[in-house]
Design a protein around this motif. Structure first.
Motif, PDB file in Angstrom:
ATOM      1  N   VAL A 162     -63.658 -55.779 -81.694  1.00 22.56           N
ATOM      2  CA  VAL A 162     -64.558 -56.493 -80.787  1.00 22.56           C
ATOM      3  C   VAL A 162     -63.738 -57.194 -79.709  1.00 22.56           C
ATOM      4  O   VAL A 162     -64.045 -57.110 -78.511  1.00 22.56           O
ATOM      5  CB  VAL A 162     -65.436 -57.524 -81.555  1.00 22.56           C
ATOM      6  CG1 VAL A 162     -66.178 -58.435 -80.591  1.00 22.56           C
ATOM      7  CG2 VAL A 162     -66.427 -56.814 -82.474  1.00 22.56           C
ATOM      8  N   ILE A 163     -62.648 -57.865 -80.124  1.00 26.61           N
ATOM      9  CA  ILE A 163     -61.789 -58.574 -79.169  1.00 26.61           C
ATOM     10  C   ILE A 163     -61.132 -57.595 -78.207  1.00 26.61           C
ATOM     11  O   ILE A 163     -61.046 -57.844 -76.997  1.00 26.61           O
ATOM     12  CB  ILE A 163     -60.737 -59.426 -79.918  1.00 26.61           C
ATOM     13  CG1 ILE A 163     -61.458 -60.556 -80.680  1.00 26.61           C
ATOM     14  CG2 ILE A 163     -59.690 -59.995 -78.969  1.00 26.61           C
ATOM     15  CD1 ILE A 163     -60.588 -61.296 -81.661  1.00 26.61           C
ATOM     16  N   LYS A 170     -65.653 -55.082 -71.428  1.00 23.87           N
ATOM     17  CA  LYS A 170     -66.932 -54.479 -71.816  1.00 23.87           C
ATOM     18  C   LYS A 170     -67.921 -55.596 -72.110  1.00 23.87           C
ATOM     19  O   LYS A 170     -67.562 -56.650 -72.626  1.00 23.87           O
ATOM     20  CB  LYS A 170     -66.755 -53.588 -73.045  1.00 23.87           C
ATOM     21  CG  LYS A 170     -65.950 -52.332 -72.734  1.00 23.87           C
ATOM     22  CD  LYS A 170     -66.010 -51.344 -73.866  1.00 23.87           C
ATOM     23  CE  LYS A 170     -65.252 -50.080 -73.440  1.00 23.87           C
ATOM     24  NZ  LYS A 170     -65.429 -49.021 -74.377  1.00 23.87           N
ATOM     25  N   SER A 171     -69.186 -55.336 -71.774  1.00 26.27           N
ATOM     26  CA  SER A 171     -70.234 -56.334 -72.009  1.00 26.27           C
ATOM     27  C   SER A 171     -70.586 -56.372 -73.502  1.00 26.27           C
ATOM     28  O   SER A 171     -70.239 -55.469 -74.266  1.00 26.27           O
ATOM     29  CB  SER A 171     -71.488 -55.991 -71.206  1.00 26.27           C
ATOM     30  OG  SER A 171     -72.095 -54.818 -71.745  1.00 26.27           O
ATOM     31  N   ILE A 175     -70.393 -53.284 -76.219  1.00 25.17           N
ATOM     32  CA  ILE A 175     -69.660 -53.399 -77.483  1.00 25.17           C
ATOM     33  C   ILE A 175     -70.605 -53.134 -78.657  1.00 25.17           C
ATOM     34  O   ILE A 175     -70.282 -52.369 -79.571  1.00 25.17           O
ATOM     35  CB  ILE A 175     -69.004 -54.790 -77.625  1.00 25.17           C
ATOM     36  CG1 ILE A 175     -67.966 -55.014 -76.520  1.00 25.17           C
ATOM     37  CG2 ILE A 175     -68.367 -54.954 -79.001  1.00 25.17           C
ATOM     38  CD1 ILE A 175     -67.459 -56.447 -76.413  1.00 25.17           C
ATOM     39  N   ALA A 176     -71.782 -53.749 -78.611  1.00 20.36           N
ATOM     40  CA  ALA A 176     -72.766 -53.571 -79.679  1.00 20.36           C
ATOM     41  C   ALA A 176     -73.146 -52.110 -79.818  1.00 20.36           C
ATOM     42  O   ALA A 176     -73.221 -51.567 -80.934  1.00 20.36           O
ATOM     43  CB  ALA A 176     -73.999 -54.422 -79.410  1.00 20.36           C
ATOM     44  N   VAL A 186     -72.182 -59.302 -82.311  1.00 16.53           N
ATOM     45  CA  VAL A 186     -71.031 -59.299 -81.394  1.00 16.53           C
ATOM     46  C   VAL A 186     -70.830 -60.698 -80.825  1.00 16.53           C
ATOM     47  O   VAL A 186     -69.703 -61.214 -80.793  1.00 16.53           O
ATOM     48  CB  VAL A 186     -71.232 -58.263 -80.257  1.00 16.53           C
ATOM     49  CG1 VAL A 186     -70.136 -58.372 -79.212  1.00 16.53           C
ATOM     50  CG2 VAL A 186     -71.307 -56.857 -80.818  1.00 16.53           C
ATOM     51  N   GLN A 187     -71.917 -61.333 -80.407  1.00 19.37           N
ATOM     52  CA  GLN A 187     -71.855 -62.673 -79.833  1.00 19.37           C
ATOM     53  C   GLN A 187     -71.255 -63.662 -80.831  1.00 19.37           C
ATOM     54  O   GLN A 187     -70.374 -64.451 -80.494  1.00 19.37           O
ATOM     55  CB  GLN A 187     -73.260 -63.127 -79.407  1.00 19.37           C
ATOM     56  CG  GLN A 187     -73.290 -64.477 -78.737  1.00 19.37           C
ATOM     57  CD  GLN A 187     -72.711 -64.451 -77.336  1.00 19.37           C
ATOM     58  OE1 GLN A 187     -72.961 -63.519 -76.581  1.00 19.37           O
ATOM     59  NE2 GLN A 187     -71.935 -65.449 -76.991  1.00 19.37           N
ATOM     60  N   ARG A 188     -71.732 -63.620 -82.085  1.00 22.83           N
ATOM     61  CA  ARG A 188     -71.214 -64.544 -83.121  1.00 22.83           C
ATOM     62  C   ARG A 188     -69.738 -64.309 -83.382  1.00 22.83           C
ATOM     63  O   ARG A 188     -68.950 -65.248 -83.526  1.00 22.83           O
ATOM     64  CB  ARG A 188     -72.018 -64.367 -84.408  1.00 22.83           C
ATOM     65  CG  ARG A 188     -73.374 -65.038 -84.369  1.00 22.83           C
ATOM     66  CD  ARG A 188     -74.035 -65.036 -85.741  1.00 22.83           C
ATOM     67  NE  ARG A 188     -74.300 -63.691 -86.267  1.00 22.83           N
ATOM     68  CZ  ARG A 188     -75.349 -62.954 -85.941  1.00 22.83           C
ATOM     69  NH1 ARG A 188     -76.271 -63.420 -85.110  1.00 22.83           N
ATOM     70  NH2 ARG A 188     -75.509 -61.752 -86.471  1.00 22.83           N
ATOM     71  N   THR A 189     -69.326 -63.048 -83.385  1.00 22.06           N
ATOM     72  CA  THR A 189     -67.913 -62.726 -83.616  1.00 22.06           C
ATOM     73  C   THR A 189     -67.055 -63.291 -82.503  1.00 22.06           C
ATOM     74  O   THR A 189     -65.996 -63.882 -82.766  1.00 22.06           O
ATOM     75  CB  THR A 189     -67.711 -61.192 -83.715  1.00 22.06           C
ATOM     76  OG1 THR A 189     -68.563 -60.686 -84.754  1.00 22.06           O
ATOM     77  CG2 THR A 189     -66.279 -60.821 -84.012  1.00 22.06           C
TER      78      THR A 189
END
Length: 194
Positions: A162-163, A170-171, A175-176, A186-189
């Motif tokens: 994700v990082i 990438k948005s 990523i999702a 993804v947002q929480r990560t």
């Protein structure tokens, strides 16, 4: 004195059945009681388990426009198969000032006895809902006690990936999509890593 206008609702479950017997009884009943038939709403070949039916939907729309004073059905089960559906409709009719008569059960909500029966039906409907809710809660307690995990399974998120994707500008949506994750995951990560 003006005669009350009645909406007659009839239904049969299959196309090879006839509403003739229902109509004969309801039209005779209306005439004997001095009711004027506003309209006959007829659902042919439609299951009573369906809460939306063409003629029933039209009847409900006309009721909301107060085009009649009374709804007349041959039996409760011609109108609604579930207590919940029946009670919901009866409450709406009551709020609109529309009486409900079931010919076979001889129930008229404009009479004291009909009002009492409506109250009993409402209480039974609430009891039914409460029993179902208790069963669900009991099932959840039993599942937790036996160690079962409840809810949606958590996705294992590859934090490094994700990082890495984020560093590539990438948005969250991209990523999702690429990682088959929700945008929230993804947002929480990303929030945990910042």
């Amino acid at each position: 004195m003006t005669r009350k206008k009645v909406a007659v609702y009839v239904r049969v479950s299959t196309k090879d059945q006839s509403v003739g017997m229902q109509l004969n009884d309801l039209e005779r009943y209306s005439k004997e009681r001095g009711l004027t038939v506003y309209k006959v709403y007829e659902d042919n070949g439609v299951s009573g388990t369906k809460e939306t039916r063409p003629a029933l939907d039209e009847l409900m729309n006309d009721a909301r426009k107060r085009k009649f004073d009374v709804v007349l059905v041959w039996r409760f089960d011609r109108f609604a198969r579930s207590t919940k559906h029946l009670v919901t409709a009866l409450y709406e009719f009551r709020n609109l000032g529309i009486d409900f008569i079931s010919y076979q059960e001889n129930i008229d909500t404009s009479s004291p006895l009909g009002e009492a029966i409506f109250t009993i039906i409402s209480a039974m409907s609430k009891l039914e809902r409460d029993i179902i809710a208790e069963r669900v809660k009991g099932g959840l307690r039993k599942a937790r006690a036996s160690g079962k995990r409840l809810g949606r399974p958590k996705n294992d998120v590859d934090t490094d990936k994700v990082i890495e994707y984020r560093k590539q500008n990438k948005s969250i949506r991209q990523i999702a999509s690429e990682m088959n994750l929700s945008k929230g995951a993804v947002q929480r990560t990303l929030e945990m890593c910042s």
